[in-house]
Design an enzyme around this catalytic site. Structure first.
Site, mmCIF file in Angstrom:
data_model
loop_
_atom_site.group_PDB
_atom_site.id
_atom_site.type_symbol
_atom_site.label_atom_id
_atom_site.label_comp_id
_atom_site.label_asym_id
_atom_site.label_seq_id
_atom_site.Cartn_x
_atom_site.Cartn_y
_atom_site.Cartn_z
ATOM 1 C CB SER A 1 -0.968 0.015 1.187
ATOM 2 O OG SER A 1 -2.072 -0.817 0.923
ATOM 3 C CE LYS B 1 -4.736 1.848 -0.779
ATOM 4 N NZ LYS B 1 -4.051 0.582 -0.467
ATOM 5 C CB SER C 1 -4.666 1.749 3.543
ATOM 6 O OG SER C 1 -3.804 1.273 2.545
ATOM 7 C CE LYS D 1 -1.575 4.087 2.624
ATOM 8 N NZ LYS D 1 -1.606 2.888 3.494
#
Length: 473
Positions: free
Chosen positions: A59, A62, A119, A222
């Site tokens: 992720s 992203k 997320s 993140k």
């Protein structure tokens, strides 16, 4: 002393010196696939290991989804109030997801907050469709930005980071992206500094929350996880007007990646950087073999304390060279409950520090989206494709299996509910009772949409709910 004795003594001393010199190499990163720590402003590399080895971003992908979106906003193609629409294509993504019904509209602002904090994979795809008109068009934009930024070891095949062995990056490339996100779009910092979001009555916690709440100066960015990547994180900390960024790929657990990041920052702020991150060129090795998470296990409570106990660090420095030795003495009494199980609250306090901030999730709603999303092509504004009409792509085998399993589970659950209803009806006299329409339900056309009915039943963000454990967050 004879010459032979002197020779033997010299040999022993050389051997001991060699062992001492090798000790620092066996640092706490043995269970970390790759990492790099850089100065966010200058790009100077402070620490790195395997920074140019390809890895699966999970992720962390992203971050590029957000970067492309912020660039489209800066160019005037869309605004934070532009509409994002949940499409059939986006809804088909596996969790983590929000699970809005097809046709649900929300703002770009809401989508950015959801993907950077919660997320959600379905929202990442819906956002890409709103920006570019199609998922494929958005992926092309992601790769174009990666090439422009000099992310030479990266390739993107989706906007969210779900398993696809063609989607690769490096710690070096992710550091370049993180620096660009902070530098080019300082407004983005307001999106990834929050430990969670609240959507209606639901509080959805960020997997990065303990880092944000406990580490002094923490302000982003993140996390990511798939089995083939292990636990990844892009983290940033500001102290004394200086910001450092750490990229950690392939940790054995959520706590390990967070504790290792904390340790990197604490040591890194005492150092100055060396060569620039962009001077690390080429790809040193390929990504890990499939099933990485099954080979790289969590260190466990005793392992965490041996490697990351801040009390030991205060007494004897960081002593990284002791981190992987099996003979490290650990006093388990200080972090064990009366029943013999680990006291995770104490472990968090001693490996990350006590909570400095209260947990306050950011309130998020659908917003008030503009009429139609204006999409951008590679060079000019393109005609928007109605998001709900975007066809489903051919799923990869893993994704197809996940979808089929969910469908079977939902069918079984529905059959069980129906069977229970029939059984109840037979007990009551053999006549199934009709469901009474609730105010705001789909059958009650006179009322507005009820809170919660924007979610597709069985596919919202509550599915699946993992067992809470600080090791897996």
């Amino acid at each position: 002393m004879t010459g032979s004795q002197i020779g033997r003594l010299t040999s022993v001393l050389v051997t001991m010196l060699a062992l001492v010199l090798l000790l620092p190499v066996a640092r706490a990163q043995a269970d970390i696939g790759a990492y790099v720590l850089v100065d966010a402003k200058s790009g100077a590399v402070i620490e790195e290991n395997n920074a140019t080895r390809q890895w699966y971003p999970a992720s962390l992908t992203k971050m590029m989804t957000a970067y492309v979106t912020f660039k489209a906003i800066r160019a005037g193609h869309i605004t934070l109030n532009s509409a994002v629409v949940q499409s059939k294509n986006s809804l088909s993504e596996p969790p983590s997801k929000m699970g809005f019904k097809v046709g649900t509209r929300f703002t770009v602002d809401t989508a950015l907050k959801i993907i950077l904090i919660k997320s959600a994979n379905d929202v990442a795809v819906a956002l890409g469709e709103a920006v570019a008109g199609s998922e494929a068009g958005f992926i092309a934009m992601m790769n174009a930005e990666a090439a422009r930024l000099g992310m030479s070891g990266s390739r993107f095949t989706n906007p969210h980071g779900l398993p696809d062995n063609r989607q690769v990056t490096t710690a070096r490339d992710m550091a370049i992206l993180a620096m660009a996100l902070r530098r080019d779009f300082p407004e983005a910092r307001e999106f990834y500094k929050h430990p969670g979001i609240r959507f209606g009555k639901k509080a959805l916690r960020s997997a990065n929350r303990e880092f944000l709440l406990r580490v002094p100066g923490a302000n982003g960015m993140k996390t990511g996880y798939i089995c083939n990547s292990g636990y990844n994180v892009s983290a940033s900390v500001t102290r004394g007007g200086r910001t450092l960024i750490a990229i950690i790929l392939g940790a054995g657990s959520g706590l390990e990646r967070t504790a290792f990041a904390r340790q990197l920052f604490d040591e890194g702020f005492r150092k100055r950087g060396g060569r620039n991150i962009k001077s690390l060129t080429g790809v040193s090795a390929g990504p890990p073999a499939d099933g990485y998470c099954r080979r790289n296990r969590s260190p466990g409570a005793k392992g965490y304390m041996a490697r990351f106990d801040m009390e030991n660090e205060k007494q004897g420095g960081f002593l990284f060279f002791k981190a992987n030795r099996e003979d490290v003495k650990v006093d388990e009494a200080g972090f064990t409950l009366a029943n013999g199980k680990p006291d995770w609250a104490k472990i968090l306090d001693r490996t990350l520090g006590p909570r400095r901030l209260a947990y306050r999730p950011l309130q998020v709603g659908l917003g008030k989206p503009d009429a139609a999303p204006a999409t951008v092509g590679s060079a000019a504004v393109a005609v928007a494709i109605p998001a709900e009409d975007i066809p489903l792509p051919a799923a990869n085998p893993v994704r197809r299996a996940q979808i089929q399993i969910r469908q079977k589970l939902q069918t079984t659950a529905a059959a069980n509910v129906a069977g229970a209803a029939v059984a109840g009806a037979s007990v009551a006299g053999g006549i199934p009772q009709a469901e009474v329409a609730r105010p705001g339900a789909a059958t009650d056309t006179a009322q507005a949409v009820a809170p919660g009915s924007i979610f597709r039943k069985g596919l919202d963000f509550t599915v699946p709910v993992p067992a809470p454990s600080p090791r897996r967050q």
